[in-house]
Design a protein around this motif. Structure first.
Motif, PDB file in Angstrom:
ATOM      1  N   LYS A  15       0.832  -1.205   0.000  1.00 37.42           N
ATOM      2  CA  LYS A  15       0.000   0.000   0.000  1.00 37.42           C
ATOM      3  C   LYS A  15       0.868   1.257   0.000  1.00 37.42           C
ATOM      4  O   LYS A  15       0.630   2.185  -0.772  1.00 37.42           O
ATOM      5  CB  LYS A  15      -0.924   0.010   1.223  1.00 37.42           C
ATOM      6  CG  LYS A  15      -2.098  -0.957   1.134  1.00 37.42           C
ATOM      7  CD  LYS A  15      -2.983  -0.819   2.359  1.00 37.42           C
ATOM      8  CE  LYS A  15      -4.185  -1.746   2.258  1.00 37.42           C
ATOM      9  NZ  LYS A  15      -5.065  -1.640   3.466  1.00 37.42           N
ATOM     10  N   ILE A  16       1.877   1.268   0.864  1.00 36.95           N
ATOM     11  CA  ILE A  16       2.751   2.432   0.930  1.00 36.95           C
ATOM     12  C   ILE A  16       3.490   2.614  -0.397  1.00 36.95           C
ATOM     13  O   ILE A  16       3.634   3.735  -0.906  1.00 36.95           O
ATOM     14  CB  ILE A  16       3.764   2.298   2.080  1.00 36.95           C
ATOM     15  CG1 ILE A  16       3.035   2.250   3.425  1.00 36.95           C
ATOM     16  CG2 ILE A  16       4.752   3.466   2.072  1.00 36.95           C
ATOM     17  CD1 ILE A  16       3.958   1.969   4.605  1.00 36.95           C
ATOM     18  N   SER A  17       3.950   1.506  -0.960  1.00 34.97           N
ATOM     19  CA  SER A  17       4.672   1.561  -2.230  1.00 34.97           C
ATOM     20  C   SER A  17       3.808   2.157  -3.332  1.00 34.97           C
ATOM     21  O   SER A  17       4.254   3.017  -4.103  1.00 34.97           O
ATOM     22  CB  SER A  17       5.135   0.155  -2.620  1.00 34.97           C
ATOM     23  OG  SER A  17       5.803   0.165  -3.856  1.00 34.97           O
ATOM     24  N   VAL A  18       2.561   1.711  -3.429  1.00 39.03           N
ATOM     25  CA  VAL A  18       1.635   2.215  -4.456  1.00 39.03           C
ATOM     26  C   VAL A  18       1.354   3.696  -4.218  1.00 39.03           C
ATOM     27  O   VAL A  18       1.351   4.503  -5.157  1.00 39.03           O
ATOM     28  CB  VAL A  18       0.335   1.399  -4.458  1.00 39.03           C
ATOM     29  CG1 VAL A  18      -0.716   2.055  -5.358  1.00 39.03           C
ATOM     30  CG2 VAL A  18       0.601  -0.026  -4.925  1.00 39.03           C
ATOM     31  N   TRP A  19       1.108   4.057  -2.966  1.00 41.42           N
ATOM     32  CA  TRP A  19       0.840   5.466  -2.648  1.00 41.42           C
ATOM     33  C   TRP A  19       2.008   6.356  -3.074  1.00 41.42           C
ATOM     34  O   TRP A  19       1.812   7.380  -3.721  1.00 41.42           O
ATOM     35  CB  TRP A  19       0.635   5.640  -1.134  1.00 41.42           C
ATOM     36  CG  TRP A  19      -0.670   5.128  -0.616  1.00 41.42           C
ATOM     37  CD1 TRP A  19      -1.834   4.972  -1.304  1.00 41.42           C
ATOM     38  CD2 TRP A  19      -0.935   4.702   0.730  1.00 41.42           C
ATOM     39  NE1 TRP A  19      -2.804   4.469  -0.490  1.00 41.42           N
ATOM     40  CE2 TRP A  19      -2.290   4.301   0.766  1.00 41.42           C
ATOM     41  CE3 TRP A  19      -0.174   4.611   1.886  1.00 41.42           C
ATOM     42  CZ2 TRP A  19      -2.891   3.820   1.931  1.00 41.42           C
ATOM     43  CZ3 TRP A  19      -0.773   4.137   3.050  1.00 41.42           C
ATOM     44  CH2 TRP A  19      -2.103   3.756   3.056  1.00 41.42           C
ATOM     45  N   LEU A  20       3.218   5.953  -2.699  1.00 44.86           N
ATOM     46  CA  LEU A  20       4.385   6.791  -2.990  1.00 44.86           C
ATOM     47  C   LEU A  20       4.679   6.846  -4.482  1.00 44.86           C
ATOM     48  O   LEU A  20       5.112   7.888  -4.990  1.00 44.86           O
ATOM     49  CB  LEU A  20       5.602   6.274  -2.226  1.00 44.86           C
ATOM     50  CG  LEU A  20       5.562   6.435  -0.706  1.00 44.86           C
ATOM     51  CD1 LEU A  20       6.830   5.867  -0.073  1.00 44.86           C
ATOM     52  CD2 LEU A  20       5.384   7.892  -0.299  1.00 44.86           C
ATOM     53  N   LYS A  22       2.546   6.905  -6.803  1.00 50.17           N
ATOM     54  CA  LYS A  22       1.618   7.889  -7.361  1.00 50.17           C
ATOM     55  C   LYS A  22       2.078   9.313  -7.078  1.00 50.17           C
ATOM     56  O   LYS A  22       1.667  10.246  -7.773  1.00 50.17           O
ATOM     57  CB  LYS A  22       0.214   7.675  -6.789  1.00 50.17           C
ATOM     58  CG  LYS A  22      -0.458   6.400  -7.262  1.00 50.17           C
ATOM     59  CD  LYS A  22      -1.842   6.250  -6.651  1.00 50.17           C
ATOM     60  CE  LYS A  22      -2.530   4.982  -7.135  1.00 50.17           C
ATOM     61  NZ  LYS A  22      -3.861   4.788  -6.513  1.00 50.17           N
ATOM     62  N   GLU A  23       2.923   9.468  -6.064  1.00 51.23           N
ATOM     63  CA  GLU A  23       3.434  10.798  -5.693  1.00 51.23           C
ATOM     64  C   GLU A  23       4.835  11.044  -6.247  1.00 51.23           C
ATOM     65  O   GLU A  23       5.580  11.864  -5.729  1.00 51.23           O
ATOM     66  CB  GLU A  23       3.443  10.942  -4.168  1.00 51.23           C
ATOM     67  CG  GLU A  23       2.070  10.850  -3.521  1.00 51.23           C
ATOM     68  CD  GLU A  23       1.163  12.004  -3.904  1.00 51.23           C
ATOM     69  OE1 GLU A  23       1.702  13.090  -4.197  1.00 51.23           O
ATOM     70  OE2 GLU A  23      -0.065  11.818  -3.899  1.00 51.23           O
ATOM     71  N   GLU A 104      -2.362   7.908   8.714  1.00 53.15           N
ATOM     72  CA  GLU A 104      -2.957   8.337   7.455  1.00 53.15           C
ATOM     73  C   GLU A 104      -1.831   8.578   6.448  1.00 53.15           C
ATOM     74  O   GLU A 104      -0.774   9.098   6.807  1.00 53.15           O
ATOM     75  CB  GLU A 104      -3.763   9.632   7.643  1.00 53.15           C
ATOM     76  CG  GLU A 104      -4.976   9.477   8.536  1.00 53.15           C
ATOM     77  CD  GLU A 104      -6.031   8.574   7.943  1.00 53.15           C
ATOM     78  OE1 GLU A 104      -6.128   8.514   6.690  1.00 53.15           O
ATOM     79  OE2 GLU A 104      -6.747   7.917   8.726  1.00 53.15           O
ATOM     80  N   PHE A 105      -2.077   8.220   5.208  1.00 54.41           N
ATOM     81  CA  PHE A 105      -1.018   8.366   4.214  1.00 54.41           C
ATOM     82  C   PHE A 105      -0.595   9.815   4.033  1.00 54.41           C
ATOM     83  O   PHE A 105       0.581  10.101   3.822  1.00 54.41           O
ATOM     84  CB  PHE A 105      -1.435   7.793   2.862  1.00 54.41           C
ATOM     85  CG  PHE A 105      -0.392   8.043   1.800  1.00 54.41           C
ATOM     86  CD1 PHE A 105       0.831   7.401   1.854  1.00 54.41           C
ATOM     87  CD2 PHE A 105      -0.625   8.954   0.778  1.00 54.41           C
ATOM     88  CE1 PHE A 105       1.814   7.655   0.900  1.00 54.41           C
ATOM     89  CE2 PHE A 105       0.360   9.203  -0.175  1.00 54.41           C
ATOM     90  CZ  PHE A 105       1.570   8.546  -0.120  1.00 54.41           C
ATOM     91  N   ASP A 106      -1.537  10.749   4.109  1.00 54.46           N
ATOM     92  CA  ASP A 106      -1.182  12.163   3.952  1.00 54.46           C
ATOM     93  C   ASP A 106      -0.149  12.593   4.990  1.00 54.46           C
ATOM     94  O   ASP A 106       0.749  13.379   4.689  1.00 54.46           O
ATOM     95  CB  ASP A 106      -2.433  13.043   4.058  1.00 54.46           C
ATOM     96  CG  ASP A 106      -3.284  12.972   2.802  1.00 54.46           C
ATOM     97  OD1 ASP A 106      -2.787  12.487   1.766  1.00 54.46           O
ATOM     98  OD2 ASP A 106      -4.459  13.397   2.852  1.00 54.46           O
ATOM     99  N   LYS A 109       3.236  10.995   3.991  1.00 50.42           N
ATOM    100  CA  LYS A 109       3.829  11.753   2.887  1.00 50.42           C
ATOM    101  C   LYS A 109       4.397  13.074   3.383  1.00 50.42           C
ATOM    102  O   LYS A 109       5.513  13.473   2.998  1.00 50.42           O
ATOM    103  CB  LYS A 109       2.781  12.009   1.804  1.00 50.42           C
ATOM    104  CG  LYS A 109       3.296  12.846   0.645  1.00 50.42           C
ATOM    105  CD  LYS A 109       2.161  13.328  -0.241  1.00 50.42           C
ATOM    106  CE  LYS A 109       2.647  14.360  -1.241  1.00 50.42           C
ATOM    107  NZ  LYS A 109       1.540  14.966  -2.002  1.00 50.42           N
TER     108      LYS A 109
END
Length: 228
Positions: A15-20, A22-23, A104-106, A109
């Motif tokens: 999940k963290i990998s996918v989120w990052l 995208k950023e 939270e991912f925000d 990040k």
């Protein structure tokens, strides 16, 4: 920017990998201390997201080994432990910040970006060199004549390398490593394609080639002297 995630929970790490990704981050994932050591010894990272509770080694002792060997990557510790004394221990051991689970991912990040900026000596996610403004939030480049270009993820990461270290020569291998994770490593020709794209935006004189060595972003001597 290239980030290493050291997390034994495969679902959370993914999940963290996918989120990052995208950023605009390039991400590698290690699920234990042995894998983490391999990645750190064979690649370079702007930051490491480190879980303390690894199956084969305590995350704090792993970090202490890295720090004692001279590694200075920004390190963000993740842990399910809520004891404040352990947070202090982690910070004293060399961590740049601490984030308890769940999170939270925000916030992840924001904290990750903040510790990377501190390492770079910057106050914001914007990089300005010779009037070129690279904006991480919108993935845009504004030129000195006020033209704005929206960049692809790969264009952004490549230009970020150059603007973070202007006048530094990057070999093709270094640029491939910065753009892609270890599992997805394309041919070196890909770099040449994106260099050509950036030259159309920046001008041919800005990204120069040193034959047999690599590429660099050439600063304007007048701008350098004015800031000296």
């Amino acid at each position: 920017m290239k980030v290493l995630i050291v997390e034994d929970n495969a679902v959370l790490a993914e999940k963290i990998s996918v989120w990052l990704a995208k950023e605009n981050f390039t991400v590698d994932v290690a699920q234990n201390g042995k894998e983490a050591n391999f990645f750190v010894e064979t690649s370079s990272y702007q930051a490491i997201i480190l879980d303390i509770g690894l199956p084969d080694e305590n995350g704090l002792s792993l970090m202490q080994k890295w720090r004692s060997s001279g590694r200075d990557e920004a390190i963000l510790i993740l842990t399910a432990r809520s004891n404040w004394t352990e947070r202090v221990e982690g910070l004293n051991a060399g961590a740049d910040d601490y984030l308890p689970k769940p999170f939270e991912f925000d916030e992840l990040k924001a904290r990750l970006s903040a510790i990377i900026r501190r390492k770079d000596g910057r106050a914001t996610d914007k990089i300005i060199v010779d009037g070129f403004l690279l904006n991480a939030t919108y993935r845009t480049l504004t030129t000195p004549d006020h033209k704005e270009f929206r960049l692809t993820a790969t264009e952004y990461r490549l230009l970020q390398c150059f603007l973070r270290s202007p006048d530094r020569v990057f070999s093709q291998d270094e640029l491939v490593e910065a753009l892609y994770n270890i599992e997805r490593c394309p041919t070196r020709n890909v770099v040449q394609v994106y260099i050509a794209r950036l030259r159309k935006i920046l001008g041919k004189k800005r990204i120069k080639t040193l034959r047999g060595q690599g590429y660099f972003f050439a600063r304007d001597p007048l701008q350098k002297n004015a800031q000296a």
